[in-house]
Design a protein around this motif. Structure first.
Motif, PDB file in Angstrom:
ATOM      1  N   PRO A  47      78.200   1.494 -28.127  1.00 17.50           N
ATOM      2  CA  PRO A  47      78.549   2.517 -27.135  1.00 17.50           C
ATOM      3  C   PRO A  47      79.851   3.237 -27.456  1.00 17.50           C
ATOM      4  CG  PRO A  47      77.848   0.493 -26.063  1.00 17.50           C
ATOM      5  CD  PRO A  47      77.995   0.176 -27.524  1.00 17.50           C
ATOM      6  N   ALA A  48      79.848   4.532 -27.264  1.00 17.75           N
ATOM      7  CA  ALA A  48      81.030   5.345 -27.535  1.00 17.75           C
ATOM      8  C   ALA A  48      82.185   4.944 -26.632  1.00 17.75           C
ATOM      9  CB  ALA A  48      80.700   6.827 -27.340  1.00 17.75           C
ATOM     10  N   ASP A  49      83.378   4.864 -27.206  1.00 18.24           N
ATOM     11  CA  ASP A  49      84.561   4.539 -26.407  1.00 18.24           C
ATOM     12  C   ASP A  49      85.392   5.787 -26.110  1.00 18.24           C
ATOM     13  OD1 ASP A  49      85.728   5.116 -28.831  1.00 18.24           O
ATOM     14  OD2 ASP A  49      86.551   3.117 -29.179  1.00 18.24           O
ATOM     15  N   GLY A  50      84.754   6.946 -26.221  1.00 13.03           N
ATOM     16  CA  GLY A  50      85.440   8.199 -25.913  1.00 13.03           C
ATOM     17  C   GLY A  50      84.440   9.328 -25.792  1.00 13.03           C
ATOM     18  N   LYS A  51      84.951  10.536 -25.670  1.00  8.96           N
ATOM     19  CA  LYS A  51      84.096  11.698 -25.474  1.00  8.96           C
ATOM     20  C   LYS A  51      83.492  12.183 -26.786  1.00  8.96           C
ATOM     21  CE  LYS A  51      86.691  13.392 -21.444  1.00  8.96           C
ATOM     22  NZ  LYS A  51      87.450  14.545 -20.877  1.00  8.96           N
ATOM     23  N   ARG A  52      82.511  13.071 -26.657  1.00  8.16           N
ATOM     24  CA  ARG A  52      81.914  13.709 -27.823  1.00  8.16           C
ATOM     25  C   ARG A  52      82.994  14.519 -28.542  1.00  8.16           C
ATOM     26  NH1 ARG A  52      76.498  16.113 -28.995  1.00  8.16           N
ATOM     27  NH2 ARG A  52      76.783  17.997 -30.226  1.00  8.16           N
ATOM     28  N   PRO A  53      83.153  14.314 -29.837  1.00  9.73           N
ATOM     29  CA  PRO A  53      84.229  15.016 -30.546  1.00  9.73           C
ATOM     30  C   PRO A  53      83.912  16.492 -30.768  1.00  9.73           C
ATOM     31  CG  PRO A  53      82.933  13.737 -32.081  1.00  9.73           C
ATOM     32  CD  PRO A  53      82.405  13.404 -30.710  1.00  9.73           C
ATOM     33  N   LYS A  54      84.957  17.282 -30.883  1.00 16.10           N
ATOM     34  CA  LYS A  54      84.801  18.672 -31.287  1.00 16.10           C
ATOM     35  C   LYS A  54      84.942  18.708 -32.806  1.00 16.10           C
ATOM     36  CE  LYS A  54      86.566  20.599 -26.958  1.00 16.10           C
ATOM     37  NZ  LYS A  54      87.612  21.457 -26.306  1.00 16.10           N
ATOM     38  N   GLN A  55      83.866  18.335 -33.459  1.00 18.94           N
ATOM     39  CA  GLN A  55      83.903  18.088 -34.883  1.00 18.94           C
ATOM     40  C   GLN A  55      83.232  19.206 -35.664  1.00 18.94           C
ATOM     41  OE1 GLN A  55      85.314  16.081 -36.772  1.00 18.94           O
ATOM     42  NE2 GLN A  55      84.160  15.940 -38.666  1.00 18.94           N
ATOM     43  N   PRO A  56      83.903  19.732 -36.701  1.00 14.46           N
ATOM     44  CA  PRO A  56      83.240  20.713 -37.570  1.00 14.46           C
ATOM     45  C   PRO A  56      82.040  20.078 -38.272  1.00 14.46           C
ATOM     46  CG  PRO A  56      85.616  20.664 -37.949  1.00 14.46           C
ATOM     47  CD  PRO A  56      85.286  19.483 -37.099  1.00 14.46           C
ATOM     48  N   TRP A  57      81.013  20.853 -38.500  1.00 12.12           N
ATOM     49  CA  TRP A  57      79.822  20.339 -39.170  1.00 12.12           C
ATOM     50  C   TRP A  57      80.100  20.111 -40.649  1.00 12.12           C
ATOM     51  CZ3 TRP A  57      75.764  18.539 -36.616  1.00 12.12           C
ATOM     52  CH2 TRP A  57      75.609  18.942 -35.285  1.00 12.12           C
ATOM     53  N   MET A  58      79.357  19.143 -41.216  1.00 12.59           N
ATOM     54  CA  MET A  58      79.600  18.739 -42.605  1.00 12.59           C
ATOM     55  C   MET A  58      78.314  18.761 -43.429  1.00 12.59           C
ATOM     56  SD  MET A  58      82.338  15.615 -41.944  1.00 12.59           S
ATOM     57  CE  MET A  58      81.398  14.814 -40.641  1.00 12.59           C
ATOM     58  N   TYR A  59      78.474  18.639 -44.735  1.00 11.72           N
ATOM     59  CA  TYR A  59      77.334  18.599 -45.652  1.00 11.72           C
ATOM     60  C   TYR A  59      77.541  17.464 -46.644  1.00 11.72           C
ATOM     61  CZ  TYR A  59      80.289  20.873 -49.208  1.00 11.72           C
ATOM     62  OH  TYR A  59      81.279  21.160 -50.102  1.00 11.72           O
ATOM     63  N   GLU A  60      76.529  17.206 -47.486  1.00 13.24           N
ATOM     64  CA  GLU A  60      76.560  16.099 -48.429  1.00 13.24           C
ATOM     65  C   GLU A  60      76.727  16.626 -49.862  1.00 13.24           C
ATOM     66  OE1 GLU A  60      77.108  13.119 -50.162  1.00 13.24           O
ATOM     67  OE2 GLU A  60      76.534  12.580 -48.104  1.00 13.24           O
ATOM     68  N   PRO A  61      77.917  16.485 -50.454  1.00 14.28           N
ATOM     69  CA  PRO A  61      78.156  17.040 -51.800  1.00 14.28           C
ATOM     70  C   PRO A  61      77.224  16.489 -52.866  1.00 14.28           C
ATOM     71  CG  PRO A  61      80.227  16.446 -50.737  1.00 14.28           C
ATOM     72  CD  PRO A  61      79.134  15.889 -49.887  1.00 14.28           C
ATOM     73  N   GLN A  62      76.862  15.206 -52.790  1.00  6.32           N
ATOM     74  CA  GLN A  62      76.074  14.614 -53.865  1.00  6.32           C
ATOM     75  C   GLN A  62      74.629  15.095 -53.898  1.00  6.32           C
ATOM     76  OE1 GLN A  62      76.463  10.322 -53.940  1.00  6.32           O
ATOM     77  NE2 GLN A  62      78.251  10.477 -55.253  1.00  6.32           N
ATOM     78  N   LEU A  63      74.160  15.732 -52.834  1.00  2.00           N
ATOM     79  CA  LEU A  63      72.838  16.346 -52.902  1.00  2.00           C
ATOM     80  C   LEU A  63      72.849  17.546 -53.843  1.00  2.00           C
ATOM     81  CD1 LEU A  63      71.594  16.243 -49.188  1.00  2.00           C
ATOM     82  CD2 LEU A  63      70.640  14.982 -51.130  1.00  2.00           C
ATOM     83  N   ALA A  64      74.012  18.175 -53.951  1.00  6.66           N
ATOM     84  CA  ALA A  64      74.141  19.348 -54.821  1.00  6.66           C
ATOM     85  C   ALA A  64      74.581  18.967 -56.231  1.00  6.66           C
ATOM     86  CB  ALA A  64      75.133  20.338 -54.222  1.00  6.66           C
ATOM     87  N   PHE A  65      75.496  17.999 -56.327  1.00 11.86           N
ATOM     88  CA  PHE A  65      76.026  17.574 -57.620  1.00 11.86           C
ATOM     89  C   PHE A  65      76.067  16.049 -57.636  1.00 11.86           C
ATOM     90  CE2 PHE A  65      78.129  21.511 -56.278  1.00 11.86           C
ATOM     91  CZ  PHE A  65      77.763  22.372 -57.295  1.00 11.86           C
ATOM     92  N   SER A  66      75.323  15.441 -58.521  1.00 12.58           N
ATOM     93  CA  SER A  66      75.204  13.984 -58.527  1.00 12.58           C
ATOM     94  C   SER A  66      76.542  13.290 -58.755  1.00 12.58           C
ATOM     95  CB  SER A  66      74.196  13.540 -59.593  1.00 12.58           C
ATOM     96  OG  SER A  66      74.623  13.945 -60.886  1.00 12.58           O
ATOM     97  N   ARG A  67      77.473  13.954 -59.428  1.00 17.82           N
ATOM     98  CA  ARG A  67      78.772  13.342 -59.708  1.00 17.82           C
ATOM     99  C   ARG A  67      79.854  13.780 -58.727  1.00 17.82           C
ATOM    100  NH1 ARG A  67      79.150  13.565 -66.374  1.00 17.82           N
ATOM    101  NH2 ARG A  67      77.211  12.391 -66.769  1.00 17.82           N
ATOM    102  N   ALA A  68      79.464  14.452 -57.677  1.00 22.91           N
ATOM    103  CA  ALA A  68      80.433  14.906 -56.677  1.00 22.91           C
ATOM    104  C   ALA A  68      80.916  13.730 -55.839  1.00 22.91           C
ATOM    105  CB  ALA A  68      79.816  15.973 -55.787  1.00 22.91           C
ATOM    106  N   SER A  69      81.886  13.993 -54.983  1.00 24.50           N
ATOM    107  CA  SER A  69      82.400  12.963 -54.086  1.00 24.50           C
ATOM    108  C   SER A  69      81.279  12.444 -53.181  1.00 24.50           C
ATOM    109  CB  SER A  69      83.523  13.549 -53.222  1.00 24.50           C
ATOM    110  OG  SER A  69      83.837  12.660 -52.154  1.00 24.50           O
ATOM    111  N   PRO A  70      81.214  11.121 -52.939  1.00 19.39           N
ATOM    112  CA  PRO A  70      80.201  10.579 -52.042  1.00 19.39           C
ATOM    113  C   PRO A  70      80.513  10.801 -50.571  1.00 19.39           C
ATOM    114  CG  PRO A  70      81.603   8.811 -52.854  1.00 19.39           C
ATOM    115  CD  PRO A  70      82.015  10.064 -53.578  1.00 19.39           C
ATOM    116  N   GLU A  71      81.693  11.339 -50.265  1.00 15.56           N
ATOM    117  CA  GLU A  71      82.075  11.578 -48.867  1.00 15.56           C
ATOM    118  C   GLU A  71      81.536  12.925 -48.393  1.00 15.56           C
ATOM    119  OE1 GLU A  71      85.062  10.637 -46.637  1.00 15.56           O
ATOM    120  OE2 GLU A  71      85.728   8.816 -47.663  1.00 15.56           O
ATOM    121  N   MET A  72      81.005  12.943 -47.171  1.00 13.50           N
ATOM    122  CA  MET A  72      80.588  14.206 -46.575  1.00 13.50           C
ATOM    123  C   MET A  72      81.796  15.133 -46.436  1.00 13.50           C
ATOM    124  SD  MET A  72      79.826  12.826 -42.686  1.00 13.50           S
ATOM    125  CE  MET A  72      78.754  11.485 -43.188  1.00 13.50           C
TER     126      MET A  72
END
Length: 324
Positions: free
Chosen positions: A87-112
């Motif tokens: 369960p969430a311990d806070g409100k819904r964040p105002k978070q910018p949307w992200m993408y997955e670098p490794q889908l585009a480049f296999s050697r890219a950073s594994p972090e979204m």
């Protein structure tokens, strides 16, 4: 002065060991979920949904795995996301949307990464981008919802388009939202230890529907949970909902009613977006027929004899503790 109440050492030891019964605790794109098996019951991903065209993503954010997604590159959308409900311990964040670098480049950073001005064609070709959803008439539907994730980092991690499908607003803010809150209530009221959740989509049977001619639109949403250790003496009507239960939700008000019937008595804004709750076996049967494969979502159907003995021992010790 308030007093801190300590559990007897035998109960405390059982509570300490509880997470280990569900698997060892351990966005990286690969051909296996080996780095994030902790999000699956018995560390076992669903069977029958393997496909060479699908990519397994261990969703990595701020150097920690938060959930897992099976991504269909050709559809630029996930088939499912798997996670442990907390369960969430806070409100819904105002978070910018992200993408997955490794889908585009296999050697890219594994972090979204956060979307900025995406101009690289490799990113655009490999996955959905924000422009796909703009003026599409569809909302961004979470498979792993932020309200099922505890910390702020956990909740922020769900705002990646590799966890998102085109979902009708009437479903996303209506019956499907109600289902997500019901799962949360069941976890809080009845589960002891982890609840494993897998939420996914069913494509159209005859032809693929698209937004922006790029991202596939599901005909149905589905979700299933596994709560291997739960309280005894469940409330009436809850007995059949543990250790597993499931649901299918309509994402197209014009679809047939053979899977989920329509309730014509509800208000127009949510009419045709009904959610039907059902047994895990019923959902697996629907998925098997629709996808033309044999689908098993939870290893051993979430039945673990060691878990049952643990539950019995836990309550035996708890009852003894109450008499101290």
């Amino acid at each position: 002065m308030s007093q801190r109440i300590s559990l007897p050492s035998s109960i405390a030891a059982l509570l300490f060991l509880l997470p280990w019964f569900g698997g060892l605790t351990v966005g990286e794109v690969s051909n296996s979920f080996s780095q994030c098996l902790d999000f699956f019951y018995n560390r076992t991903p669903p069977r029958g949904l393997e496909n060479v065209d699908y990519k397994q993503i261990c969703q990595l954010y701020k150097n920690r795995y938060h959930f897992a997604s099976l991504y269909r590159r050709q559809h630029r959308a996930p088939l499912f996301s798997a996670y442990k409900l907390s369960p969430a311990d806070g409100k819904r964040p105002k978070q910018p949307w992200m993408y997955e670098p490794q889908l585009a480049f296999s050697r890219a950073s594994p972090e979204m990464r956060r979307f900025k001005n995406i101009t690289d064609q490799n990113v655009v070709e490999s996955q959905a981008v924000l422009e796909d959803y703009r003026n599409s008439g569809f909302s961004k539907g979470h498979l792993c919802p932020s309200l099922h994730q505890k910390t702020m980092d956990d909740r922020e991690s769900t705002f990646t388009l590799t966890n998102i499908v085109p979902q009708q607003i009437g479903s996303n803010s209506g019956p499907w939202s109600t289902l997500e809150n019901e799962l949360l209530a069941r976890y809080k009221n009845f589960c002891i230890g982890p609840m494993y959740v897998i939420t996914g989509v069913m494509p159209y049977e005859s032809e693929t529907h698209w937004i922006n001619n790029r991202v596939s639109v599901p005909e149905y949403m589905w979700s299933a949970y596994c709560c291997p250790v739960f309280k005894p003496n469940l409330l009436k009507g809850m007995e059949q909902r543990f250790p597993t239960y499931a649901a299918v939700g309509r994402n197209d008000p014009n679809s047939g009613q053979e899977i989920v019937p329509v309730d014509d008595t509800v208000k127009p804004s949510v009419r045709g977006y009904d959610v039907k709750q059902m047994t895990l076996e019923a959902l697996e049967g629907i998925l098997s027929r629709r996808l033309n494969v044999s689908v098993t979502l939870f290893d051993g159907n979430c039945q673990n004899p060691y878990m049952e003995r643990f539950r019995e021992r836990f309550y035996y010790l708890l009852l003894r503790y109450k008499h101290f």
